[in-house]
Design a protein around this motif. Structure first.
Motif, PDB file in Angstrom:
ATOM      1  N   VAL A 139      -7.946 -22.402  95.836  1.00  0.00           N
ATOM      2  CA  VAL A 139      -7.229 -23.532  96.131  1.00  0.00           C
ATOM      3  C   VAL A 139      -7.947 -24.826  95.943  1.00  0.00           C
ATOM      4  O   VAL A 139      -7.302 -25.765  95.648  1.00  0.00           O
ATOM      5  N   GLU A 140      -9.294 -24.721  96.217  1.00  0.00           N
ATOM      6  CA  GLU A 140      -9.955 -26.094  95.731  1.00  0.00           C
ATOM      7  C   GLU A 140     -10.290 -26.415  94.414  1.00  0.00           C
ATOM      8  O   GLU A 140     -10.740 -27.508  94.378  1.00  0.00           O
ATOM      9  N   ILE A 141     -10.088 -25.497  93.493  1.00  0.00           N
ATOM     10  CA  ILE A 141     -10.550 -25.824  92.182  1.00  0.00           C
ATOM     11  C   ILE A 141      -9.616 -26.910  91.483  1.00  0.00           C
ATOM     12  O   ILE A 141      -8.440 -26.860  91.614  1.00  0.00           O
ATOM     13  N   ASP A 142     -10.096 -27.938  91.097  1.00  0.00           N
ATOM     14  CA  ASP A 142      -9.642 -29.029  90.412  1.00  0.00           C
ATOM     15  C   ASP A 142      -8.840 -28.462  89.048  1.00  0.00           C
ATOM     16  O   ASP A 142      -9.303 -27.772  88.410  1.00  0.00           O
ATOM     17  N   VAL A 143      -7.512 -28.617  88.974  1.00  0.00           N
ATOM     18  CA  VAL A 143      -6.669 -28.171  87.795  1.00  0.00           C
ATOM     19  C   VAL A 143      -7.252 -28.565  86.462  1.00  0.00           C
ATOM     20  O   VAL A 143      -6.826 -28.193  85.513  1.00  0.00           O
ATOM     21  N   ASN A 144      -7.979 -29.904  86.624  1.00  0.00           N
ATOM     22  CA  ASN A 144      -8.430 -30.215  85.508  1.00  0.00           C
ATOM     23  C   ASN A 144      -9.802 -29.756  85.159  1.00  0.00           C
ATOM     24  O   ASN A 144     -10.703 -30.207  84.193  1.00  0.00           O
ATOM     25  N   ALA A 145     -10.293 -28.807  85.911  1.00  0.00           N
ATOM     26  CA  ALA A 145     -11.808 -27.994  85.690  1.00  0.00           C
ATOM     27  C   ALA A 145     -11.946 -27.348  84.525  1.00  0.00           C
ATOM     28  O   ALA A 145     -10.831 -26.744  84.111  1.00  0.00           O
ATOM     29  N   PRO A 146     -12.973 -27.478  83.906  1.00  0.00           N
ATOM     30  CA  PRO A 146     -13.088 -26.821  82.586  1.00  0.00           C
ATOM     31  C   PRO A 146     -13.154 -25.332  82.789  1.00  0.00           C
ATOM     32  O   PRO A 146     -13.476 -24.714  84.010  1.00  0.00           O
ATOM     33  N   LEU A 147     -12.598 -24.500  81.884  1.00  0.00           N
ATOM     34  CA  LEU A 147     -12.610 -23.172  82.049  1.00  0.00           C
ATOM     35  C   LEU A 147     -13.670 -22.454  81.257  1.00  0.00           C
ATOM     36  O   LEU A 147     -14.183 -21.267  81.776  1.00  0.00           O
ATOM     37  N   VAL A 148     -14.089 -23.079  80.337  1.00  0.00           N
ATOM     38  CA  VAL A 148     -15.420 -22.576  79.706  1.00  0.00           C
ATOM     39  C   VAL A 148     -16.577 -23.390  79.488  1.00  0.00           C
ATOM     40  O   VAL A 148     -16.471 -24.535  79.289  1.00  0.00           O
ATOM     41  N   GLY A 149     -17.642 -22.865  80.073  1.00  0.00           N
ATOM     42  CA  GLY A 149     -18.956 -23.656  80.001  1.00  0.00           C
ATOM     43  C   GLY A 149     -19.715 -23.240  78.945  1.00  0.00           C
ATOM     44  O   GLY A 149     -19.980 -22.217  78.456  1.00  0.00           O
ATOM     45  N   ILE A 150     -20.124 -24.412  78.128  1.00  0.00           N
ATOM     46  CA  ILE A 150     -20.857 -24.172  76.765  1.00  0.00           C
ATOM     47  C   ILE A 150     -22.263 -24.670  77.227  1.00  0.00           C
ATOM     48  O   ILE A 150     -22.195 -25.851  77.213  1.00  0.00           O
ATOM     49  N   VAL A 151     -23.150 -23.777  77.079  1.00  0.00           N
ATOM     50  CA  VAL A 151     -24.589 -24.439  77.608  1.00  0.00           C
ATOM     51  C   VAL A 151     -25.527 -23.951  76.388  1.00  0.00           C
ATOM     52  O   VAL A 151     -25.364 -23.073  75.717  1.00  0.00           O
ATOM     53  N   MET A 152     -26.663 -24.712  76.355  1.00  0.00           N
ATOM     54  CA  MET A 152     -27.509 -24.351  75.162  1.00  0.00           C
ATOM     55  C   MET A 152     -29.133 -24.898  75.690  1.00  0.00           C
ATOM     56  O   MET A 152     -29.130 -25.616  76.877  1.00  0.00           O
ATOM     57  N   GLY A 153     -30.031 -24.087  75.064  1.00  0.00           N
ATOM     58  CA  GLY A 153     -31.273 -24.488  75.577  1.00  0.00           C
ATOM     59  C   GLY A 153     -32.023 -25.673  75.204  1.00  0.00           C
ATOM     60  O   GLY A 153     -32.872 -26.032  75.771  1.00  0.00           O
TER      61      GLY A 153
ATOM     62  N   GLY B  93     -14.635 -22.961  88.784  1.00  0.00           N
ATOM     63  CA  GLY B  93     -13.220 -22.806  88.098  1.00  0.00           C
ATOM     64  C   GLY B  93     -13.653 -22.094  86.584  1.00  0.00           C
ATOM     65  O   GLY B  93     -12.659 -21.859  85.926  1.00  0.00           O
ATOM     66  N   LEU B  94     -14.861 -22.109  86.199  1.00  0.00           N
ATOM     67  CA  LEU B  94     -15.266 -21.488  85.097  1.00  0.00           C
ATOM     68  C   LEU B  94     -14.941 -20.183  85.124  1.00  0.00           C
ATOM     69  O   LEU B  94     -14.863 -19.377  85.840  1.00  0.00           O
ATOM     70  N   ARG B  95     -14.268 -19.682  83.719  1.00  0.00           N
ATOM     71  CA  ARG B  95     -13.867 -18.219  83.639  1.00  0.00           C
ATOM     72  C   ARG B  95     -14.803 -17.439  82.447  1.00  0.00           C
ATOM     73  O   ARG B  95     -15.019 -16.376  82.422  1.00  0.00           O
ATOM     74  N   VAL B  96     -15.434 -18.280  81.391  1.00  0.00           N
ATOM     75  CA  VAL B  96     -16.142 -17.639  80.515  1.00  0.00           C
ATOM     76  C   VAL B  96     -17.399 -18.825  80.454  1.00  0.00           C
ATOM     77  O   VAL B  96     -17.438 -19.862  80.570  1.00  0.00           O
ATOM     78  N   ILE B  97     -18.664 -18.220  79.899  1.00  0.00           N
ATOM     79  CA  ILE B  97     -19.887 -19.022  79.731  1.00  0.00           C
ATOM     80  C   ILE B  97     -20.316 -18.541  78.223  1.00  0.00           C
ATOM     81  O   ILE B  97     -20.577 -17.302  78.034  1.00  0.00           O
TER      82      ILE B  97
ATOM     83  N   GLY C 165     -16.427 -19.156  70.396  1.00  0.00           N
ATOM     84  CA  GLY C 165     -15.191 -20.061  70.963  1.00  0.00           C
ATOM     85  C   GLY C 165     -13.998 -19.381  70.724  1.00  0.00           C
ATOM     86  O   GLY C 165     -13.094 -19.427  71.835  1.00  0.00           O
ATOM     87  N   ILE C 166     -13.825 -18.491  69.659  1.00  0.00           N
ATOM     88  CA  ILE C 166     -12.594 -17.677  69.543  1.00  0.00           C
ATOM     89  C   ILE C 166     -12.653 -16.539  70.565  1.00  0.00           C
ATOM     90  O   ILE C 166     -11.789 -16.458  71.085  1.00  0.00           O
ATOM     91  N   LEU C 167     -13.849 -15.961  70.642  1.00  0.00           N
ATOM     92  CA  LEU C 167     -13.953 -14.794  71.788  1.00  0.00           C
ATOM     93  C   LEU C 167     -13.695 -15.336  73.041  1.00  0.00           C
ATOM     94  O   LEU C 167     -12.839 -14.417  74.134  1.00  0.00           O
ATOM     95  N   ALA C 168     -14.079 -16.537  73.460  1.00  0.00           N
ATOM     96  CA  ALA C 168     -13.858 -17.209  74.947  1.00  0.00           C
ATOM     97  C   ALA C 168     -12.255 -17.241  74.862  1.00  0.00           C
ATOM     98  O   ALA C 168     -11.764 -16.917  75.955  1.00  0.00           O
ATOM     99  N   ALA C 169     -11.705 -17.815  73.785  1.00  0.00           N
ATOM    100  CA  ALA C 169     -10.228 -18.064  74.033  1.00  0.00           C
ATOM    101  C   ALA C 169      -9.439 -16.871  73.978  1.00  0.00           C
ATOM    102  O   ALA C 169      -8.527 -16.468  75.001  1.00  0.00           O
ATOM    103  N   GLN C 170     -10.089 -15.700  73.314  1.00  0.00           N
ATOM    104  CA  GLN C 170      -9.347 -14.061  73.534  1.00  0.00           C
ATOM    105  C   GLN C 170      -9.590 -13.644  74.802  1.00  0.00           C
ATOM    106  O   GLN C 170      -8.746 -12.872  75.500  1.00  0.00           O
ATOM    107  N   ILE C 171     -10.621 -13.858  75.480  1.00  0.00           N
ATOM    108  CA  ILE C 171     -11.021 -13.180  76.827  1.00  0.00           C
ATOM    109  C   ILE C 171      -9.979 -14.112  78.023  1.00  0.00           C
ATOM    110  O   ILE C 171      -9.400 -13.419  78.830  1.00  0.00           O
ATOM    111  N   LEU C 172      -9.830 -15.478  77.738  1.00  0.00           N
ATOM    112  CA  LEU C 172      -9.010 -15.875  78.598  1.00  0.00           C
ATOM    113  C   LEU C 172      -7.331 -15.641  78.433  1.00  0.00           C
ATOM    114  O   LEU C 172      -6.689 -15.898  79.188  1.00  0.00           O
ATOM    115  N   ALA C 173      -7.130 -15.132  77.078  1.00  0.00           N
ATOM    116  CA  ALA C 173      -5.764 -14.907  76.942  1.00  0.00           C
ATOM    117  C   ALA C 173      -5.503 -13.328  77.393  1.00  0.00           C
ATOM    118  O   ALA C 173      -4.261 -13.027  77.332  1.00  0.00           O
ATOM    119  N   ALA C 174      -6.333 -12.699  77.624  1.00  0.00           N
ATOM    120  CA  ALA C 174      -6.163 -11.182  77.792  1.00  0.00           C
ATOM    121  C   ALA C 174      -5.662 -10.852  79.380  1.00  0.00           C
ATOM    122  O   ALA C 174      -5.849 -11.787  80.172  1.00  0.00           O
TER     123      ALA C 174
END
Ligand code: RP5
Length: 157
Positions: A19-33, A80-84, A148-157
């Protein structure tokens, strides 16, 4: 801070923290080294952008800033992230280091670059060869678009 979601029915234990998660929070985190990975990793962001999936881009090194990576991964689900998606080159520990600290699905992107050995095989093996019990999905070399495509597919599953 943006709008906060509200739920009127009683919550289960699992739902309660959401309930505390901001509705505008990102669903996917993209991180890099490294910042040097940005050009390649922006292709994952472009795919998510096209699908209007909220995401964020962060630079953090598993070897140079291990505490930052651990903190990010531990807090990811709560934020609120769902995939990284994690991209790294050479001894590409970042996807595995993230997966060690979260139960969210982690997609690794092996990157070739100026320091690579064996044309990127170093990063591919670093990401693919995770120990049993700590999975990381792995897309092709430099193929952040597929992540990016796989992350979208995971979110849609
Ligand atoms: C890895 O080392 C990074 O992911 C990058 O691909 C590679 C080189 O990093 P820089 O020396 O360009 O910062 O950790």
């Amino acid at each position: 801070m943006g709008e906060v979601s509200s739920i009127s029915t009683p919550l289960t234990e699992a739902e309660a923290p959401l309930v505390e998660i901001d509705v505008n929070a990102p669903l996917v985190g993209i991180v890099m080294g490294s910042k040097s990975d940005m050009e390649a990793m922006e292709k994952a962001a472009a795919e998510l952008e096209q699908r209007e999936i909220l995401h964020e881009l962060r630079v953090m090194s598993a070897h140079r800033e291990p505490d930052v990576v651990a903190e990010y991964a531990k807090n990811a689900q709560m934020r609120g992230l769902r995939v990284i998606i994690a991209g790294a080159g050479i001894s590409a520990a970042l996807p595995g280091a993230v997966a060690a600290h979260t139960e969210l699905p982690v997609i690794g992107v092996p990157l070739s670059g100026r320091l690579t050995a064996a044309g990127g095989l170093d990063a591919i093996l670093s990401i693919v060869q995770m120990p049993p019990g700590v999975p990381v999905a792995c897309v092709g070399l430099d193929n952040a678009r597929n992540a990016g495509i796989l992350a979208a597919q995971i979110l849609a599953a």
